[in-house]
Design an enzyme around this catalytic site. Structure first.
Site, PDB file in Angstrom:
ATOM      1  N   LEU A  58       0.738  -1.257   0.067  1.00  0.00           N
ATOM      2  CA  LEU A  58      -0.022  -0.069   0.035  1.00  0.00           C
ATOM      3  C   LEU A  58       0.790   1.174   0.211  1.00  0.00           C
ATOM      4  CD1 LEU A  58      -2.492  -1.659   2.677  1.00  0.00           C
ATOM      5  CD2 LEU A  58      -3.070  -1.104   0.291  1.00  0.00           C
ATOM      6  N   PRO A  59       0.177   2.522  -0.143  1.00  0.00           N
ATOM      7  CA  PRO A  59       1.149   3.647  -0.333  1.00  0.00           C
ATOM      8  C   PRO A  59       1.773   4.015   0.831  1.00  0.00           C
ATOM      9  CG  PRO A  59      -0.969   3.816  -1.378  1.00  0.00           C
ATOM     10  CD  PRO A  59      -1.209   2.752  -0.831  1.00  0.00           C
ATOM     11  N   THR A  69       6.270   0.990   2.039  1.00  0.00           N
ATOM     12  CA  THR A  69       7.261   1.571   2.958  1.00  0.00           C
ATOM     13  C   THR A  69       6.544   2.489   3.690  1.00  0.00           C
ATOM     14  OG1 THR A  69       9.012   1.496   1.090  1.00  0.00           O
ATOM     15  CG2 THR A  69       9.150   3.263   2.512  1.00  0.00           C
ATOM     16  N   LYS A  89      15.220   0.186   5.455  1.00  0.00           N
ATOM     17  CA  LYS A  89      14.936   0.990   4.342  1.00  0.00           C
ATOM     18  C   LYS A  89      15.106   2.444   4.585  1.00  0.00           C
ATOM     19  CE  LYS A  89      12.237   1.647   0.414  1.00  0.00           C
ATOM     20  NZ  LYS A  89      12.678   1.349  -0.759  1.00  0.00           N
ATOM     21  N   LYS A 120       9.070  11.238   0.229  1.00  0.00           N
ATOM     22  CA  LYS A 120       8.227  10.610   1.091  1.00  0.00           C
ATOM     23  C   LYS A 120       9.246   9.799   2.126  1.00  0.00           C
ATOM     24  CE  LYS A 120       5.998   6.359   1.675  1.00  0.00           C
ATOM     25  NZ  LYS A 120       5.775   4.749   1.061  1.00  0.00           N
TER      26      LYS A 120
END
Ligand code: NAD
Length: 296
Positions: A65-66, A96, A171, A246
Site C-alpha cells: 500500500l502507499p 514502505t 529501508k 516521502k
C-alpha cells in the site's frame, strides 16, 4: 499456497503476478477495479473487501500500500485484517512506512495470534517485474524462515534485519543515504562542469577515486554520462522525486522519535520538498541536479 494480496499498484501488481507464476493461488483486492481486473485476467480470484480476504481461506496475506495511513486502515479496526483473520494466518506488509507504525501494527497482530513481518523492498518496478527485489524483513526468526520461500518468488535478496519494524529501519536508513549521496553527486558534477570540465571525464575520475558511490557510478545524474539511466532520457521513469521525498520524511520523522540528529537527511528532505513544490515531483530523483546546473 493460498495467498491474499491487497494493493495492486505499480509494485504490488508485478509482485502478485510473480506469485501466480510460482504456482500460488491468489485472492486479490484493490480500491482500483481496473487493477483487480488485470490480475483476474492472469488467474487471481477477485475479493470485494480486505475483511473478505481475512475471512477467506488464505494462509498468508500480503499488502503493498502507499503509506502508513493506508496500512493502518487496512489492518486495524473492526473491519481490519487483524481482527477478522484466523489466528495463525501470517501477515506481511511490504509497503514502505515508518518503523513506529510498523511496530504498532505488528503488536496488534501478535495480540490476536497472527505472526507479522514488515518487509519493505528496494529494486523499483523493474525489480518487481523481474522478481529480483531486495526484501528488508523485520520479525521473529521463525516467522522469517516461514515466509522466505514466498518472498523468494518475488525477490532475490531477502535479508532478516531483526525484530518487528527493523525492515523499515533498514529501508529508511538506506534511502536517506541514497538521497544525500545523490545530492552530493549532483553538487560535485555541477561544480566540475561549471569550472570547465567535461562531465563524462569527471565522472570517470570520481568513479575510480574516493568519491565513488552508487549515485555516481550506476545512476549518474548528469545527462549523457551513462546510457540507460533516467538522466539520459529526460529524467523519466526510475524512482520519482516525490517518492524520495516521502522516504526522507519517514527518516526525519523516525529520527525525531528517538531524538537522533539527521542533519544532512533533513537538508536533503528540504531540497526535495522545494524541488517538488516547483512542480518536479514526478521526475526521477536524480533530476535534483537541475537545482545546481548553470549550463541548462
Ligand atoms: P501505487 O500507488 O502504484 O499502488 C498502491 C496501490 O494501493 C494502488 O493500486 C491503490 O489503489 C491501492 N490502495 C490504496 N489504498 C488501498 C486500500 N485501502 N485498500 C486496497 N488498496 C488500496 O504505489 P507503489 O508504487 O506500488 O508503491 C507501494 C509501496 O511500495 C509504497 O509504500 C512505496 O513507497 C513502496 N515502494 C515503491 C517503489 C517504486 O519504485 N514504485 C519502490 C520501492 C518501494
Amino acid at each position: 499456497m493460498h495467498i491474499g494480496f491487497i494493493g495492486l499498484g505499480n509494485m504490488g501488481a508485478p509482485m502478485a503476478h510473480n506469485l501466480l507464476k510460482a504456482g500460488h493461488q491468489l485472492s486479490v483486492f484493490d480500491l482500483n477495479a481496473a487493477a483487480v481486473e488485470h490480475l483476474v485476467g492472469a488467474g487471481a480470484l477477485p475479493v470485494d473487501t480486505p475483511t473478505a480476504i481475512a475471512q477467506g481461506n488464505a494462509e498468508l496475506i500480503i499488502t503493498m500500500l502507499p503509506a502508513a495511513p493506508h496500512v493502518k486502515s487496512v489492518y486495524l479496526g473492526e473491519s481490519g485484517l487483524i481482527v477478522n483473520s484466523r489466528p495463525g494466518v501470517m501477515l506481511i506488509d511490504c509497503s514502505t512506512i515508518d518503523p513506529h507504525s510498523a511496530r504498532e501494527v505488528a503488536k496488534a497482530a501478535a495480540e490476536h495470534g497472527n505472526p507479522m513481518l514488515d518487509a519493505p523492498v528496494s529494486g523499483g518496478t523493474g525489480g518487481a517485474a523481474a522478481g529480483t527485489l531486495t526484501f528488508m524483513v523485520g520479525g521473529s526468526d521463525a516467522d522469517f524462515e516461514r515466509a522466505q520461500p514466498i518472498l523468494a518468488a518475488m525477490g532475490k535478496n531477502i535479508v532478516h534485519c531483526g525484530a518487528a519494524g527493523n525492515g523499515q529501519v533498514a529501508k529508511v536508513a538506506n534511502n536517506m543515504l541514497l538521497g544525500i549521496s545523490m545530492i552530493g553527486v549532483a553538487e560535485a558534477m555541477a561544480l566540475g562542469v561549471a569550472l570547465g570540465m567535461d562531465a563524462k571525464t569527471l565522472a570517470g575520475v570520481i568513479n575510480t577515486s574516493s568519491g565513488r558511490c552508487w549515485s555516481s557510478d550506476t545512476y549518474n545524474p548528469f545527462p549523457g554520462v551513462l546510457d540507460n539511466v533516467p538522466a539520459s532520457r529526460g529524467y523519466s521513469g526510475g524512482f520519482g522525486s516525490d517518492l524520495m521525498l516521502k522516504d526522507l520524511g519517514l527518516a526525519t520523522e523516525a529520527a525525531k522519535q528517538v531524538r537522533q540528529p539527521v542533519i544532512l537527511g533533513a537538508l536533503a528532505q528540504q531540497l526535495y520538498q522545494s524541488f517538488s513544490a516547483q512542480g518536479h515531483g514526478g521526475l526521477d530523483f536524480s533530476a535534483i541536479i537541475n537545482q545546481y546546473r548553470k549550463d541548462t
